[in-house]
Design a protein around this motif. Sequence first.
Motif, PDB file in Angstrom:
ATOM      1  N   PHE A 124     -50.042 -10.118   0.736  1.00  0.00           N
ATOM      2  CA  PHE A 124     -49.402 -11.846   0.312  1.00  0.00           C
ATOM      3  C   PHE A 124     -49.184 -11.329  -1.422  1.00  0.00           C
ATOM      4  O   PHE A 124     -50.523 -10.831  -1.877  1.00  0.00           O
ATOM      5  CB  PHE A 124     -50.591 -12.989  -0.017  1.00  0.00           C
ATOM      6  N   ASN A 125     -48.188 -10.678  -1.716  1.00  0.00           N
ATOM      7  CA  ASN A 125     -48.350 -10.370  -3.406  1.00  0.00           C
ATOM      8  C   ASN A 125     -49.483  -9.768  -3.247  1.00  0.00           C
ATOM      9  O   ASN A 125     -49.966  -9.494  -4.525  1.00  0.00           O
ATOM     10  CB  ASN A 125     -48.479 -11.344  -4.187  1.00  0.00           C
ATOM     11  N   GLY A 126     -49.326  -8.343  -2.426  1.00  0.00           N
ATOM     12  CA  GLY A 126     -50.707  -7.812  -2.887  1.00  0.00           C
ATOM     13  C   GLY A 126     -51.409  -7.153  -2.503  1.00  0.00           C
ATOM     14  O   GLY A 126     -52.403  -5.971  -2.528  1.00  0.00           O
ATOM     15  N   HIS A 127     -52.094  -8.032  -1.428  1.00  0.00           N
ATOM     16  CA  HIS A 127     -53.536  -8.098  -0.928  1.00  0.00           C
ATOM     17  C   HIS A 127     -53.425  -8.769   0.385  1.00  0.00           C
ATOM     18  O   HIS A 127     -52.848  -9.559   0.805  1.00  0.00           O
ATOM     19  CB  HIS A 127     -54.231  -8.912  -1.994  1.00  0.00           C
ATOM     20  N   MET A 128     -54.657  -8.069   1.529  1.00  0.00           N
ATOM     21  CA  MET A 128     -54.422  -8.568   2.219  1.00  0.00           C
ATOM     22  C   MET A 128     -55.058  -9.333   2.841  1.00  0.00           C
ATOM     23  O   MET A 128     -55.998  -9.525   2.171  1.00  0.00           O
ATOM     24  CB  MET A 128     -55.067  -7.473   3.552  1.00  0.00           C
ATOM     25  N   VAL A 129     -54.262 -10.689   3.051  1.00  0.00           N
ATOM     26  CA  VAL A 129     -55.695 -11.983   3.788  1.00  0.00           C
ATOM     27  C   VAL A 129     -55.357 -12.212   4.517  1.00  0.00           C
ATOM     28  O   VAL A 129     -54.453 -12.416   5.061  1.00  0.00           O
ATOM     29  CB  VAL A 129     -54.708 -13.134   2.007  1.00  0.00           C
ATOM     30  N   ALA A 130     -56.155 -13.672   4.995  1.00  0.00           N
ATOM     31  CA  ALA A 130     -55.724 -14.485   6.015  1.00  0.00           C
ATOM     32  C   ALA A 130     -54.814 -15.078   6.603  1.00  0.00           C
ATOM     33  O   ALA A 130     -54.030 -15.535   5.090  1.00  0.00           O
ATOM     34  CB  ALA A 130     -57.614 -14.779   6.608  1.00  0.00           C
ATOM     35  N   GLN A 131     -53.775 -15.302   7.812  1.00  0.00           N
ATOM     36  CA  GLN A 131     -53.060 -16.125   7.559  1.00  0.00           C
ATOM     37  C   GLN A 131     -53.041 -17.593   7.122  1.00  0.00           C
ATOM     38  O   GLN A 131     -52.743 -17.522   5.875  1.00  0.00           O
ATOM     39  CB  GLN A 131     -52.725 -16.732   8.948  1.00  0.00           C
ATOM     40  N   GLU A 132     -54.353 -18.385   7.079  1.00  0.00           N
ATOM     41  CA  GLU A 132     -54.457 -19.632   6.494  1.00  0.00           C
ATOM     42  C   GLU A 132     -55.118 -19.485   4.592  1.00  0.00           C
ATOM     43  O   GLU A 132     -55.169 -20.852   4.079  1.00  0.00           O
ATOM     44  CB  GLU A 132     -56.634 -20.045   7.317  1.00  0.00           C
ATOM     45  N   GLU A 133     -55.123 -18.194   4.355  1.00  0.00           N
ATOM     46  CA  GLU A 133     -55.025 -17.953   2.762  1.00  0.00           C
ATOM     47  C   GLU A 133     -53.681 -17.799   2.077  1.00  0.00           C
ATOM     48  O   GLU A 133     -53.771 -17.981   1.046  1.00  0.00           O
ATOM     49  CB  GLU A 133     -56.018 -16.683   2.751  1.00  0.00           C
ATOM     50  N   ALA A 134     -52.367 -17.156   3.038  1.00  0.00           N
ATOM     51  CA  ALA A 134     -51.899 -17.277   2.633  1.00  0.00           C
ATOM     52  C   ALA A 134     -50.347 -18.643   2.302  1.00  0.00           C
ATOM     53  O   ALA A 134     -50.220 -19.028   3.019  1.00  0.00           O
ATOM     54  CB  ALA A 134     -50.686 -16.101   3.193  1.00  0.00           C
TER      55      ALA A 134
END
Length: 306
Positions: free
Chosen positions: A10-20
């Motif tokens: 997400f915009n350059g960072h790996m995040v959990a689905q809930e955080e995107a």
Amino acid sequence: TRMKAGLIWFNGHMVAQEEAKVSVLTHALHYGTSVFEGIRAYETPKGPAVFRLPEHVERLFHSARVMMMELPFTPQQISDAIVQVVRENGYKSCYIRPLAWMGAGSLGVNPLPNNPAEVMVAAWEWGTYLGEEAVRKGARLVTSSWARFPANVFPGKAKIGGNYVNSALARIEAQHAGADEALLLDKEGYVAEGSGENIFFFKGGTLYAIEHGVNLMGITRDSVITIARDLGYEVREVRATRDQLYMADEVFMVGTAAEVTPVSYLDRRPIGSGTAGEHTMRLRKAYLEVVQGHNPKYDEWLTYVA
Ligand code: PMP
């Protein structure tokens, strides 16, 4: 049930689905000002491999160019993000969705002044797009009352979010008619494409690919033409009418999601004997061997994730 996409870039960072998450004032949410891709990665003897990654990333940037959308990442960064999403989620095979959209800034229709583009790459495990039965027995299609838009109405060679309202309307209509998928005609009444697939037919042993016309220039279509020629089929690109499909020996659809799916009925008329066609299934098998890394001749189409 909600789909599970695990970790999302997400915009350059790996995040959990809930955080995107995005703002409800996102320009693309209101006006369809997004561009995207649909890519598959397959399990191969050498680990997961993304099929025709450079071609998909190139098409994403071409779509952005059509929208005059400036992506804040390079093609190399997006390619790396795609590989990273497959790897970090530990998928053996998956469907990958890169998406770039006009973010929240101002909500005038003009996206350009101050809506910065945002980018994400998500992936999830996804089996046959039109169902196992469609693959075995052939899909049932109906011609849509919604025409595929002409080139001066929407840019159909770009994968732009808003374009897919046309596809969604056709698909809803097909579902209500009890069919698996819609066939869209262009504004002159010639065969265009499915809601998310390009169309082919066999007649007298020759393979006919529906010419590009107003359609998306599918990467699967290109792959299937190459594979079919290598198998010795004569391939011609033609403009065709729906009654030509009624009279064909075999009809099939191709796309990243749909892969190679036989068509058994169109508008309640059986195509050939009304089952999955023999040449179609031969091509389907050859295509699956290529994407799954069992044909060294096409190794250059695979980007290994390991
Ligand atoms: N046409 C449309 C409208 C599509 O959405 C798709 C899927 N991307 C296709 C054709 C097939 O394209 P590809 O083989 O590149 O997935």
